[in-house]
Every structure is written in C-alpha cells, then in structure tokens.
Design an enzyme around this catalytic site. Structure first.
Site, mmCIF file in Angstrom:
data_model
loop_
_atom_site.group_PDB
_atom_site.id
_atom_site.type_symbol
_atom_site.label_atom_id
_atom_site.label_comp_id
_atom_site.label_asym_id
_atom_site.label_seq_id
_atom_site.Cartn_x
_atom_site.Cartn_y
_atom_site.Cartn_z
ATOM 1 N N ILE A 1 81.147 156.078 42.036
ATOM 2 C CA ILE A 1 81.866 156.792 40.971
ATOM 3 C C ILE A 1 80.885 157.153 39.848
ATOM 4 O O ILE A 1 80.968 158.221 39.245
ATOM 5 C CB ILE A 1 83.072 155.966 40.462
ATOM 6 C CG1 ILE A 1 83.969 155.611 41.664
ATOM 7 C CG2 ILE A 1 83.875 156.753 39.421
ATOM 8 C CD1 ILE A 1 85.080 154.632 41.362
ATOM 9 N N ILE B 1 71.995 144.593 33.994
ATOM 10 C CA ILE B 1 72.638 144.419 32.677
ATOM 11 C C ILE B 1 72.701 142.959 32.248
ATOM 12 O O ILE B 1 72.962 142.666 31.093
ATOM 13 C CB ILE B 1 74.057 145.034 32.600
ATOM 14 C CG1 ILE B 1 74.968 144.452 33.676
ATOM 15 C CG2 ILE B 1 74.011 146.539 32.649
ATOM 16 C CD1 ILE B 1 76.442 144.721 33.386
ATOM 17 N N ASN C 1 80.404 144.459 40.529
ATOM 18 C CA ASN C 1 80.755 144.314 41.949
ATOM 19 C C ASN C 1 82.234 144.630 42.099
ATOM 20 O O ASN C 1 83.033 144.337 41.199
ATOM 21 C CB ASN C 1 80.464 142.885 42.424
ATOM 22 C CG ASN C 1 78.962 142.603 42.460
ATOM 23 O OD1 ASN C 1 78.445 141.816 41.683
ATOM 24 N ND2 ASN C 1 78.261 143.281 43.349
ATOM 25 N N TYR D 1 88.207 139.716 41.643
ATOM 26 C CA TYR D 1 87.746 141.048 41.237
ATOM 27 C C TYR D 1 88.641 141.578 40.113
ATOM 28 O O TYR D 1 88.176 141.930 39.027
ATOM 29 C CB TYR D 1 87.754 141.997 42.450
ATOM 30 C CG TYR D 1 87.612 143.441 42.063
ATOM 31 C CD1 TYR D 1 86.464 143.903 41.420
ATOM 32 C CD2 TYR D 1 88.643 144.354 42.309
ATOM 33 C CE1 TYR D 1 86.348 145.232 41.040
ATOM 34 C CE2 TYR D 1 88.525 145.678 41.938
ATOM 35 C CZ TYR D 1 87.380 146.110 41.304
ATOM 36 O OH TYR D 1 87.280 147.417 40.919
ATOM 37 N N PHE E 1 93.107 153.831 40.635
ATOM 38 C CA PHE E 1 93.816 153.445 41.851
ATOM 39 C C PHE E 1 92.815 153.656 43.007
ATOM 40 O O PHE E 1 91.708 153.154 42.903
ATOM 41 C CB PHE E 1 95.170 154.166 41.920
ATOM 42 C CG PHE E 1 96.149 153.455 40.990
ATOM 43 C CD1 PHE E 1 95.930 153.409 39.610
ATOM 44 C CD2 PHE E 1 97.220 152.733 41.488
ATOM 45 C CE1 PHE E 1 96.758 152.673 38.753
ATOM 46 C CE2 PHE E 1 98.070 152.004 40.642
ATOM 47 C CZ PHE E 1 97.839 151.974 39.289
ATOM 48 N N ASN E 2 93.132 154.353 44.087
ATOM 49 C CA ASN E 2 92.172 154.365 45.207
ATOM 50 C C ASN E 2 91.213 155.544 45.121
ATOM 51 O O ASN E 2 91.567 156.665 45.492
ATOM 52 C CB ASN E 2 92.933 154.359 46.520
ATOM 53 C CG ASN E 2 93.535 152.999 46.803
ATOM 54 O OD1 ASN E 2 94.367 152.514 46.034
ATOM 55 N ND2 ASN E 2 93.102 152.361 47.863
HETATM 56 N N1 UFG Z 1 93.266 149.519 55.465
HETATM 57 C C1 UFG Z 1 93.536 149.543 56.825
HETATM 58 N N2 UFG Z 1 92.481 149.500 57.682
HETATM 59 C C2 UFG Z 1 91.188 149.416 57.263
HETATM 60 C C3 UFG Z 1 90.924 149.389 55.871
HETATM 61 C C4 UFG Z 1 92.004 149.444 54.992
HETATM 62 O O1 UFG Z 1 94.684 149.606 57.259
HETATM 63 O O2 UFG Z 1 90.293 149.356 58.108
HETATM 64 C C5 UFG Z 1 94.405 149.608 54.546
HETATM 65 C C6 UFG Z 1 94.473 148.472 53.541
HETATM 66 O O3 UFG Z 1 95.149 147.377 54.092
HETATM 67 C C7 UFG Z 1 95.185 149.143 52.382
HETATM 68 C C8 UFG Z 1 94.751 150.611 52.450
HETATM 69 O O4 UFG Z 1 94.240 150.781 53.765
HETATM 70 O O5 UFG Z 1 96.558 149.088 52.574
HETATM 71 C C9 UFG Z 1 93.646 150.954 51.464
HETATM 72 O O6 UFG Z 1 92.619 149.972 51.586
HETATM 73 P P1 UFG Z 1 91.216 150.107 50.843
HETATM 74 O O7 UFG Z 1 90.420 148.898 51.236
HETATM 75 O O8 UFG Z 1 90.642 151.446 51.095
HETATM 76 O O9 UFG Z 1 91.623 150.056 49.326
HETATM 77 P P2 UFG Z 1 92.452 148.943 48.525
HETATM 78 O O10 UFG Z 1 93.789 149.556 48.242
HETATM 79 O O11 UFG Z 1 92.451 147.629 49.179
HETATM 80 O O12 UFG Z 1 91.530 148.770 47.264
HETATM 81 C C10 UFG Z 1 91.475 149.688 46.249
HETATM 82 C C11 UFG Z 1 90.104 149.656 45.604
HETATM 83 C C12 UFG Z 1 89.843 148.309 44.996
HETATM 84 C C13 UFG Z 1 90.962 147.958 44.075
HETATM 85 C C14 UFG Z 1 92.280 148.054 44.773
HETATM 86 C C15 UFG Z 1 93.429 147.814 43.846
HETATM 87 O O13 UFG Z 1 89.122 149.930 46.572
HETATM 88 O O14 UFG Z 1 88.646 148.346 44.270
HETATM 89 O O15 UFG Z 1 92.444 149.340 45.316
HETATM 90 O O16 UFG Z 1 94.390 147.066 44.502
HETATM 91 F F1 UFG Z 1 90.820 146.700 43.619
#
Ligand code: UFG
Length: 329
Positions: free
Chosen positions: A12, A52, A76, A141, A169-170
């Site tokens: 980002i 930092i 991280n 985190y 968000f994502n």
């Molecule tokens: N997912 C799968 N298969 C995979 C990877 C992910 O089904 O191989 C699903 C996860 O279970 C989730 C969705 O896809 O439901 C999105 O997962 P991501 O890992 O891409 O993202 P997250 O929603 O877990 O995480 C994001 C940010 C984080 C933040 C979080 C807030 O990447 O930094 O949203 O809850 F903390």
C-alpha cells in the site's frame, strides 16, 4: 509539502507514493526492506533504508529532511503470524511507533496518517461497520493497530500531534501501469492466491469454510482497490494540513463479496477454470466484514473509483501475470 512515507516500499505504501508523486508532492521514503521491495521504491522519491525502531536512524531522517507530515505504513500485517508470534507485532508495530512518535515530537513534526485496519473491530456488532462501533480485536495484529491509534491519541493530548487512522478493509488490486502490485512471502491473501492458479503456480484455491451464515456459506469481505486507499492517504494529509482534528475513518466500498463470488469473478477475468477446493474454516475469520465509509466520504471527500470487483481483479491480474514471482527476478 514534503511527506515522509514509512514503509513506502511495501504494497500500500508504494501505491501511495506513486499517487503522491503524481500529485506533485515531494516524497521521502524510509523502509527496512524486511517485507518491502527495493524495486517498489519510486525513483522520484528520496530513499532511506532503515528501521523505525532505531531512534538514531529516525532522528537522522528528520534532521536531514524538513518533513511536513508522516504517512506510516511500517508494520507487520499478517493475522495468522500475529497469533503465533505476538511479540513480533508488539515490537515492530507498537515499539516502532513509540520510537517514531518520540522522534516526531522532538523534531516538531505534528501530523501523521497511518494504516489501521478492520481487524480493530474484531467480530462486528452490526453491518455495515461504523467507526463508533465496539473495538474488540480477536488477534494481536488488530490489537497492536488499535493500541497504535491510542498511542497517537494520548501523544496528541500531551504534545499537540494530530493523527488520522485509516481502517482499511480488504486491500487489493494493483497500479494501472502493472509495474507495482501485491507481493507477499508467504502469500496469505485471497485474490493473489486465486491468481496463482491461472499463473500455473498452484493447482487449485482453497475455500476456507462453506458453512458461514452468508448467502452461499462463504465469508463476505469488502474489497477496496489499493489506488483508492492511496488517494485516501493524500486526502487525510490535506485534512490535517488544513487544521483538521485527529480522526478515524473506515475505508471500504461498502459492498460485500463472498469468497465464491471472488473466485467466480477471477474465472471470468482470467478465462481460466480455477478449481476450488472446499476446506475447513480458517481460525479467527469473521463471517462478514463490510465498511460504512460514509464518514470518509463526507469529511475527507473520499470517492473510491474502483467499485467493480471485475476491475479490481483485472488490475491484480495484470500485475501477477507479468510478475508471477512478485519483484523477484
Ligand atoms: N480465504 C480463502 N482461501 C484462501 C485465503 C483466504 O477462502 O486461500 C478467505 C478467508 O477465509 C477470508 C477471505 O478469503 O474469508 C479473505 O481473506 P484474506 O486473507 O485475503 O483477508 P482477511 O479478510 O483475512 O484479512 C484482511 C486483511 C488483514 C486484516 C483483515 C481484517 O488482509 O490485514 O482483513 O479482518 F486484518
């Protein structure tokens, strides 16, 4: 304005630097290159390699450069890793921010915009999530990001520093040039993992959980294009420069897509069948996370331009197709 971007070689961060440079701002980057990439450092920015947590290093940057505002991405950000190695997160995210704030106060730099996260909310109390909702992180985190917000708040009370916390968000997608994009190792995020299938790097993608209380049983997320996130940082710096008070904003499109919908859209965009394997739930995943970003729209004038999931995935695909190994040669 001269803006210091900490973590400007990351995903980002590099996209934000690109937008700042295009807007004619003077940019200084500091990054320890632990998860950032030297290839992602914008050639129009001045670059300092360092950490930092190193007060001398941070002081030297503020002494060499007359910085007007800081944008802080240096942290991280893997939820799973934070569960197995929480102290790494307390060290880099919290201790690192403490050193940074000390140095900012000592050098009279009083404006900071930083990456917070939807993970500060934990399991949402209602959908869409608004900034005043309960914050009860379910992993270190999110906990460290929430503590960073509080650290800035109290530093502001004592020393007059003002901050904007942007709760993403994502984050997904890539720059339209296809020259910078997402490159994590290991990769844990859904869209890059899906795109490894048409790229010939994996046979299939796993769907983590099909028994959630959602329309097709898979998790719902609010996917927001990285360039739209980048624009919000620029608006937040302007808001502080114009005298705005410390504030917190959600950044999302306000629209949720299920994991199955994301995979289906990637099939359309890439023209590849992308086999998916239904797998057990991943620990700690809330069923649904959707932002209300009304506040960012009203107060910052933020207007995300990439609401279409197809467009978001197409931009990610442009990057991953041409850089299957990220920045590695
Ligand atoms: N997912 C799968 N298969 C995979 C990877 C992910 O089904 O191989 C699903 C996860 O279970 C989730 C969705 O896809 O439901 C999105 O997962 P991501 O890992 O891409 O993202 P997250 O929603 O877990 O995480 C994001 C940010 C984080 C933040 C979080 C807030 O990447 O930094 O949203 O809850 F903390």
């Amino acid at each position: 304005m001269k803006i210091l971007v900490l973590g400007g070689a990351g995903y980002i961060g590099s996209h934000t630097v690109s937008e700042l440079v295009d807007a004619g701002e003077e940019v200084v980057i500091a990054d320890n290159l632990e998860t950032g990439h030297i290839e992602a450092v914008n050639p129009k920015a001045k670059f300092y390699e360092g950490d930092i947590r190193n007060r001398e290093f941070v002081d030297s940057v503020f002494e060499n450069e007359k910085i007007d505002a800081v944008i802080h991405f240096a942290a991280n950000s893997l939820v799973g890793e934070s569960m197995t190695n929480p102290l790494k997160y307390y060290d880099n995210n919290l201790y690192g921010t403490k050193v940074l704030l000390e140095s900012m106060v000592a050098h009279g730099v009083d404006k900071i915009v930083f990456s917070s996260t939807a993970a500060t909310y934990g399991e949402p109390e209602s959908i869409p999530i608004v900034e005043t909702d309960r914050t009860e992180p379910t992993n270190p985190y999110g906990e460290t990001k929430l503590s960073m917000e509080k650290m800035m708040k109290w530093t502001g009370v004592a020393h007059g520093l003002r901050y904007v916390a942007l709760r993403y968000f994502n984050a997904c997608g890539a720059h339209e040039s296809g020259e910078i994009g997402e490159a994590h190792s290991p990769e844990t995020h859904l869209i890059p993992l899906i795109l490894q299938v048409p790229n010939g790097q994996r046979e299939s993608v796993s769907i983590f959980g099909t028994d959630y209380d959602t329309k097709d049983g898979t998790c719902v997320r609010d996917y927001i294009h990285v360039t739209d996130l980048a624009q919000a940082h620029i608006l937040a710096v302007k808001y502080l420069a114009d005298g705005g008070e410390s504030n917190v904003f959600n950044l999302g499109n306000g629209v949720g897509f299920t994991v199955k919908e994301v995979i289906e859209t990637a099939r359309k965009v890439t023209g590849h069948p992308i086999p998916a394997v239904e797998s057990p739930r991943r620990g700690g995943d809330p069923a649904k996370l959707i932002a209300s970003s009304e506040k960012a729209r009203k107060v910052l004038g933020w207007n995300p331009e990439h609401a279409s999931l197809e467009e978001i995935i197409a931009s990610a695909w442009k990057w991953h197709k041409n850089h299957p190994n990220g920045y590695a040669k």
